[in-house]
Scaffold this active site. Structure first.
Site, PDB file in Angstrom:
ATOM      1  N   ARG A 100      38.346  33.627  11.430  1.00 45.54           N
ATOM      2  CA  ARG A 100      38.702  32.387  12.111  1.00 45.54           C
ATOM      3  C   ARG A 100      37.556  31.985  13.028  1.00 45.54           C
ATOM      4  O   ARG A 100      36.742  32.822  13.430  1.00 45.54           O
ATOM      5  CB  ARG A 100      39.974  32.586  12.962  1.00 45.54           C
ATOM      6  CG  ARG A 100      41.222  32.923  12.159  1.00 45.54           C
ATOM      7  CD  ARG A 100      41.674  31.725  11.340  1.00 45.54           C
ATOM      8  NE  ARG A 100      42.914  31.979  10.629  1.00 45.54           N
ATOM      9  CZ  ARG A 100      42.974  32.391   9.374  1.00 45.54           C
ATOM     10  NH1 ARG A 100      41.860  32.644   8.705  1.00 45.54           N
ATOM     11  NH2 ARG A 100      44.137  32.571   8.788  1.00 45.54           N
ATOM     12  N   THR A 101      37.519  30.707  13.347  1.00 50.81           N
ATOM     13  CA  THR A 101      36.533  30.222  14.313  1.00 50.81           C
ATOM     14  C   THR A 101      36.977  30.656  15.706  1.00 50.81           C
ATOM     15  O   THR A 101      37.959  30.149  16.231  1.00 50.81           O
ATOM     16  CB  THR A 101      36.411  28.686  14.257  1.00 50.81           C
ATOM     17  OG1 THR A 101      36.051  28.293  12.944  1.00 50.81           O
ATOM     18  CG2 THR A 101      35.349  28.202  15.240  1.00 50.81           C
ATOM     19  N   LEU A 102      36.275  31.614  16.287  1.00 45.35           N
ATOM     20  CA  LEU A 102      36.664  32.137  17.589  1.00 45.35           C
ATOM     21  C   LEU A 102      36.079  31.324  18.726  1.00 45.35           C
ATOM     22  O   LEU A 102      36.646  31.265  19.811  1.00 45.35           O
ATOM     23  CB  LEU A 102      36.216  33.598  17.706  1.00 45.35           C
ATOM     24  CG  LEU A 102      36.794  34.544  16.647  1.00 45.35           C
ATOM     25  CD1 LEU A 102      36.278  35.956  16.883  1.00 45.35           C
ATOM     26  CD2 LEU A 102      38.314  34.525  16.686  1.00 45.35           C
TER      27      LEU A 102
ATOM     28  N   TRP B 253      37.507  22.632  15.942  1.00 41.66           N
ATOM     29  CA  TRP B 253      37.185  22.703  17.363  1.00 41.66           C
ATOM     30  C   TRP B 253      36.624  21.371  17.861  1.00 41.66           C
ATOM     31  O   TRP B 253      35.475  21.286  18.263  1.00 41.66           O
ATOM     32  CB  TRP B 253      36.188  23.836  17.609  1.00 41.66           C
ATOM     33  CG  TRP B 253      36.430  24.587  18.869  1.00 41.66           C
ATOM     34  CD1 TRP B 253      36.126  24.183  20.134  1.00 41.66           C
ATOM     35  CD2 TRP B 253      37.032  25.881  19.010  1.00 41.66           C
ATOM     36  NE1 TRP B 253      36.500  25.139  21.049  1.00 41.66           N
ATOM     37  CE2 TRP B 253      37.055  26.194  20.390  1.00 41.66           C
ATOM     38  CE3 TRP B 253      37.544  26.802  18.103  1.00 41.66           C
ATOM     39  CZ2 TRP B 253      37.566  27.384  20.872  1.00 41.66           C
ATOM     40  CZ3 TRP B 253      38.055  27.978  18.581  1.00 41.66           C
ATOM     41  CH2 TRP B 253      38.070  28.256  19.966  1.00 41.66           C
TER      42      TRP B 253
END
Length: 242
Positions: free
Chosen positions: A19-21, A126
């Site tokens: 996942r995009t952290l 994001w």
């Protein structure tokens, strides 16, 4: 036997799921306002790699279909992914060839569902988005956050602009703004952000959309003044400062 244990590849696929952290290359504030004839939107062209202002020619305002403008703060690659989604949406809509086309309200509604869907998968895009447009004489301006929080208003902003520009807009915006007055108001907001937001750069674009179409300005810089006493020694009178 449990299928997970019988198939080693399933373990690999689960381990590789990512996942995009946190975002990598990001853009800062976008500001949008309604004016007498349509919508105005402003954003600078900086792309920050962490705290390093790495890229200085990133276009963060794009026109969508025939009636909409989209501006984005946040992760640039996620913005590119959103543009790909919208290209597919507009293409699919055009394939019907029914004489109708998606307006800004429909595009904004679509974006709210996309952002909320990705949030529910714990893999958000994001970005904070500003969507504005004009269709059938009706002006529309809305915003949506990375977790799907959305609303429409006469003026919206993302990032630091939500804290530093919105108070200026609340004081000075009115529904009969001319194009020239609207541009001056946006430039005033962008100048404040340039002074106060470390990620902002003095290279911006202003876009307008009316019934006649979309215009996105060439990049330009604002006149600034850095001689304010507060800029000369910002820690004077600050208790506990270095």
């Amino acid at each position: 036997m449990d299928s997970t244990h019988s198939n080693p590849m399933s373990l690999c696929s689960q381990a590789d799921s990512q996942r995009t952290l946190y975002p990598y290359v990001t853009g800062t504030s976008v500001i949008g306002i309604k004016y007498k004839d349509g919508i105005l939107m402003a954003a600078d062209m900086g792309g920050s790699y962490g705290s390093t202002l790495r890229y200085k020619s990133v276009e963060r305002i794009k026109f969508i279909g025939k009636h909409s403008l989209l501006g984005a703060s946040g992760e640039i690659s996620d913005f590119q992914e959103i543009l790909r989604y919208l290209d597919e949406l507009i293409l699919y809509d055009n394939m019907w060839d029914d004489g109708n086309s998606l307006g800004p309200k429909e595009v904004h509604s679509y974006l709210t569902r996309v952002m909320y869907n990705r949030r529910n998968k714990f893999n958000p895009l994001w970005n904070s988005l500003v969507l504005g447009g004009v269709k059938d004489g009706q002006k529309y301006l809305g915003t949506v956050s990375m977790i799907g929080v959305h609303y429409e208003d006469d003026h919206v902003a993302t990032g630091f602009g939500n804290h530093l520009a919105r108070p200026i807009l609340r004081d000075e915006w009115h529904k009969d703004l001319s194009f020239e007055d609207g541009v001056r108001l946006l430039e005033k907001c962008m100048r404040v952000l340039l002074y106060r937001d470390r990620s902002a750069i003095n290279k911006l674009q202003i876009a307008k959309i009316t019934e006649e179409g979309v215009t996105i300005s060439q990049p330009y810089s604002l006149k600034t003044f850095w001689g304010f006493s507060a800029f000369q020694n910002p820690t004077v009178g600050a208790e506990g400062s270095w």
